[in-house]
Scaffold this motif. Structure first.
Motif, mmCIF file in Angstrom:
data_model
loop_
_atom_site.group_PDB
_atom_site.id
_atom_site.type_symbol
_atom_site.label_atom_id
_atom_site.label_comp_id
_atom_site.label_asym_id
_atom_site.label_seq_id
_atom_site.Cartn_x
_atom_site.Cartn_y
_atom_site.Cartn_z
ATOM 1 N N THR A 71 -0.756 16.024 -6.718
ATOM 2 C CA THR A 71 0.119 16.465 -5.641
ATOM 3 C C THR A 71 -0.658 17.114 -4.496
ATOM 4 O O THR A 71 -0.407 16.848 -3.324
ATOM 5 N N SER B 59 -2.028 26.022 -6.998
ATOM 6 C CA SER B 59 -0.730 25.863 -7.661
ATOM 7 C C SER B 59 -0.213 24.431 -7.549
ATOM 8 O O SER B 59 0.473 23.953 -8.444
ATOM 9 N N MET C 174 -1.258 19.614 -9.496
ATOM 10 C CA MET C 174 -0.516 19.168 -10.665
ATOM 11 C C MET C 174 -0.173 17.706 -10.492
ATOM 12 O O MET C 174 -0.102 17.199 -9.373
ATOM 13 N N GLU D 67 5.012 16.139 -13.064
ATOM 14 C CA GLU D 67 5.429 17.449 -13.555
ATOM 15 C C GLU D 67 6.558 18.008 -12.684
ATOM 16 O O GLU D 67 7.462 18.684 -13.174
ATOM 17 N N LEU D 68 6.496 17.694 -11.411
ATOM 18 C CA LEU D 68 7.533 18.142 -10.488
ATOM 19 C C LEU D 68 8.811 17.321 -10.638
ATOM 20 O O LEU D 68 9.912 17.876 -10.628
ATOM 21 N N ALA E 107 10.335 18.495 -13.849
ATOM 22 C CA ALA E 107 10.882 19.849 -13.721
ATOM 23 C C ALA E 107 12.207 19.822 -12.968
ATOM 24 O O ALA E 107 13.191 20.451 -13.375
ATOM 25 N N ASN E 108 12.227 19.064 -11.894
ATOM 26 C CA ASN E 108 13.449 18.901 -11.118
ATOM 27 C C ASN E 108 14.561 18.304 -11.989
ATOM 28 O O ASN E 108 15.726 18.703 -11.914
ATOM 29 N N LEU F 280 11.796 27.159 -7.397
ATOM 30 C CA LEU F 280 10.317 27.128 -7.341
ATOM 31 C C LEU F 280 9.773 28.233 -6.448
ATOM 32 O O LEU F 280 8.715 28.822 -6.733
ATOM 33 N N ILE G 185 10.334 24.130 -17.696
ATOM 34 C CA ILE G 185 9.666 23.974 -16.401
ATOM 35 C C ILE G 185 8.319 24.691 -16.408
ATOM 36 O O ILE G 185 7.309 24.144 -15.959
ATOM 37 N N ASP G 186 8.297 25.891 -16.966
ATOM 38 C CA ASP G 186 7.050 26.651 -17.031
ATOM 39 C C ASP G 186 5.979 25.866 -17.801
ATOM 40 O O ASP G 186 4.824 25.778 -17.388
ATOM 41 N N GLN H 70 5.821 22.697 -18.369
ATOM 42 C CA GLN H 70 5.457 21.404 -17.809
ATOM 43 C C GLN H 70 4.587 21.536 -16.566
ATOM 44 O O GLN H 70 3.644 20.766 -16.386
ATOM 45 N N LEU H 71 4.867 22.523 -15.736
ATOM 46 C CA LEU H 71 4.151 22.623 -14.456
ATOM 47 C C LEU H 71 2.679 23.002 -14.608
ATOM 48 O O LEU H 71 1.880 22.771 -13.711
#
Lengths: 487, 487
Positions: A189, B11, B14, B18-19, B22-23, B90, B122-123, B125-126
């Motif tokens: 990303t 940050s 990634m 993953e985003l 998470a979404n 986020l 989410i935590d 996975q990101l």
């Protein structure tokens, strides 16, 4: 916005000997002596016929931002090796020399100067590591990516390797270089946010496992991403479960919304066998437009083999073997002194070695590429001393450096200087193309290379020859050293 | 002072999926579901018997600083893929889970969880890419460095590879990891300034070429660095010129000052032959205390061979083959979902594969190391479910996972938990040792391993076994999947 290298402090990313040498030049009154360094490599990785040079944009940014902070100076002082005067000099240091380089995305060959520095001793020496590191890394990955892209014969390649890359920059600049080399996008990303390398991604096995059933996981994904729905179908069993569930979701979720299933992804098993079977099942379900994406330890050789076996793959995700250039993870550029100025005169220098291919080409030089006027194919590269020119209105004879009787008279050609000015007297005079233009330029240049140079195995050796004057200069220096008593 | 990762914005480093995942969890009301992920690897690089884990300090820093800026959010919004509510989530995101990990510098083996995450979907996975990237890179280099260090049998190894590393972090964190693995220092100045990896360096060939004669270049260097004078002797001819000039400078410059010539460095030619010849010439000149340093494309195998041939080398500089782990440039940690919580109950998850070694160990687990009470040698590692304990006051029977009849009753042992708590509810509860302590700890742990595990070629496979309860849990899940119709 993320400022590329901007918020990094990389001025101290140098081999310590660059500092001990610089301090020595300073102490010995040599700080203003002008020297010339060439950066070049001796061998294409993977036995290839050419490489792709990349990384110049980061070299430029590094040079612009090169400076030593008070903390750096105090750190150096604590070493008890450096003279106070030298540290004071460093405190106000700014690169003041000239840099010439071959633009990013250009196919390049062993022996030619990718980059030439004309600068004061200290300036030229302190930038050695960062120049090498930057060009070596990005050229390595751009070159590997270009091989993988060519193996896929027009099918898109996605770069997927961040998790296996060698450090954060391995992922970030690796994605940049891979894009220059021809991949269509990356999973990283940050490389999209910073460098506009398009980022893309769908799901991991963990997504599928997180739900009560594979079908449920596909359904929720399709509902959330109806326009870009690519499903990972190998969590349990591709043929018995993955494909039937993907088709079911297409029929029950996507098609009622007027949407199409964009793709399915295979990440394990025998990709050739599975892709053919998947293709048939998708076609039978009226999903001829659904792409099959494959992504399991791929590289140029495996992709060639898969396609050779008729694998029905529309695009590839390539991870560790691209982002680390696993088959040969080092690009071997070196940075060598080639001349010094004494009273305004350029005196060529040579590094002799028992290993004859390690003998350097002396002198301040230019690199030229001769192109066929009718086809635009490069015919040969010629390295000359900097005051020479090649007149493309007349035939030009090139000859092999070792087997000098091997000659070729080149006619009907035009010639271009490979290097362009990047810094003059410390000021940047070059504006980098944007990354999409570099990528396009790279493809165009590679398309124009002879096919024989592009073979993966045992390619034709492209000619990189020396002008007669440079050849004579080199032989003279070799002969001098052979007979000299070193005092 | 340079704040490590601090001034970096990592940050967004990634994988894009993953985003998207998470979404999807967010949209599907799963954001507060608790999940468990294990990080583990399947194979030691280079066919080794063990690896060294490293990178935890950077994982900790990354987790502490993980946050999304307004720019990041706007970038994500521009993708037209993410729900506004998710982007808002986020914006205020902070890691809130638990992390357990094996401390840096510990010898580790395939299959055991190096790091375990218990967190919201989410935590967990990101952070996947950054955790893998960090641990994979530093473990790769620490492991390779440790092999090279052991090959040198007590002779110091210097890390020299920055110019050939894969990106800036490849050099910086590579030097850190190499130091943990056992090198005495690095050429990379920044790694000294930031991580206290001692930096050292003397001269390049360009220094020698910059002067009218080799002797002059040595003389000036000795005058400037009388206390740390190591001379590069292969610019012209080692035997006819390099060594005689080094001896001359020792006699004419250093000894009159009451100083000694510290070393000479060989960077080309046949190191075994040249080092013996140099040793004799130095000894004959009363320079028995002058070290011979060698540095030309070295790795553990070449060093073993050189020493086997009686090469007279006192220390080694190792470049590209260490900093890229050239022989196998990928450390293959993966990050797999092993359990989910439903109504407070931990439900083990498994990833099935045709490739049996790719089947994961399910459940929330602990890893234990059993040590011989008399020798402190590790006997075996055992992975259990998290609620199990191993009682070292009684004999314990271990068994092979595949060939279950292969059993061993372990007696007279003590046991330690390999993982320690790093984050609890998002708060860091672990203080990293300083790098010198990590390095010392690593050496101590490796010294205690059986010699058979440490062979470079065909080492003994150290036992990493499952407890009976975990083994049963795994078999049950495998059997369930084998008979299940996936809907």
């Amino acid at each position: 916005m993320y400022n590329n290298l901007g918020d990094r402090k990389l001025s101290m990313l140098m081999d310590f000997y660059e500092l001990t040498m610089a301090n020595g030049y300073f102490a010995n009154g040599m700080k203003d002596d002008i020297v010339y360094f060439d950066m070049f490599f001796r061998k294409n990785p993977d036995g290839a016929g050419f490489s792709i040079v990349a990384g110049l944009a980061q070299v430029i940014q590094y040079i612009k931002e090169l400076k030593f902070t008070d903390d750096d100076i105090e750190y150096l002082r604590s070493k008890n090796l450096f003279k106070d005067e030298f540290l004071k000099y460093l405190k106000d240091f700014k690169f003041s020399g000239d840099i010439y380089a071959i633009p990013e995305g250009t196919p390049v060959f062993p022996g030619e100067p990718l980059l030439t520095v004309r600068a004061k001793t200290i300036d030229a020496q302190l930038i050695e590591t960062m120049l090498l590191l930057t060009i070596n890394h990005q050229s390595l990955i751009a070159t590997k990516a270009n091989r993988i892209v060519r193996a896929a014969k027009g099918r898109p390649i996605m770069e997927f390797g961040a998790r296996r890359s060698q450090g954060y920059d391995g992922a970030i600049y690796g994605a940049r270089a891979a894009y220059i080399g021809g991949v269509v996008g990356t999973a990283t990303t940050l490389a999209d946010e910073v460098f506009e390398v398009p980022a893309l991604g769908t799901m991991a096995h963990s997504w599928v496992q997180m739900f009560e059933s594979e079908y449920e996981s596909f359904k929720v994904y399709a509902e959330n991403y109806p326009d870009s729905c690519t499903l990972l179908i190998d969590t349990y069993n591709v043929i018995k479960s993955g494909i039937p569930n993907a088709i079911k979701v297409s029929k029950e979720v996507l098609e009622p919304m007027g949407k199409r299933l964009k793709g399915v992804r295979l990440d394990s098993g025998d990709i050739a066998y599975l892709s053919k079977k998947c293709r048939r099942m998708l076609d039978d379900a009226d999903l001829k437009d659904c792409n099959i994406v494959a992504s399991n330890s791929l590289d140029e050789f495996i992709i060639t083999d898969l396609l050779d076996q008729g694998a029905k793959i529309d695009s590839f995700g390539v991870g560790e073997r691209l982002i680390t250039a696993k088959s040969e993870p080092v690009f071997g550029c070196v940075y060598k002194l080639v001349a010094v100025e004494r009273d305004g005169e350029i005196i060529p220098k040579i590094k002799i070695s028992e290993n004859e291919e390690k003998i350097t080409n002396p002198g301040y030089k230019k690199a030229w590429r001769l192109y066929d006027r009718d086809t635009n194919n490069p015919i040969a590269d010629v390295i000359t001393l900097s005051h020479e020119t090649i007149d493309d209105s007349r035939p030009y004879t090139i000859f092999d450096e070792i087997h000098v009787w091997k000659k070729k008279r080149v006619t009907n050609f035009y010639v271009k200087n490979l290097q362009v000015p990047i810094f003059i007297n410390g000021e940047c005079v070059y504006e980098s193309r944007n990354i999409h233009e570099i990528k396009k330029y790279c493809k165009n240049q590679v398309d124009n290379l002879w096919g024989e140079v592009k073979r993966f195995i045992n390619p034709h050796s492209y000619y990189v020859d020396l002008s007669a004057e440079l050849w004579n200069c080199k032989q003279n220096l070799i002969n001098q050293y052979s007979f000299k008593d070193h005092k």
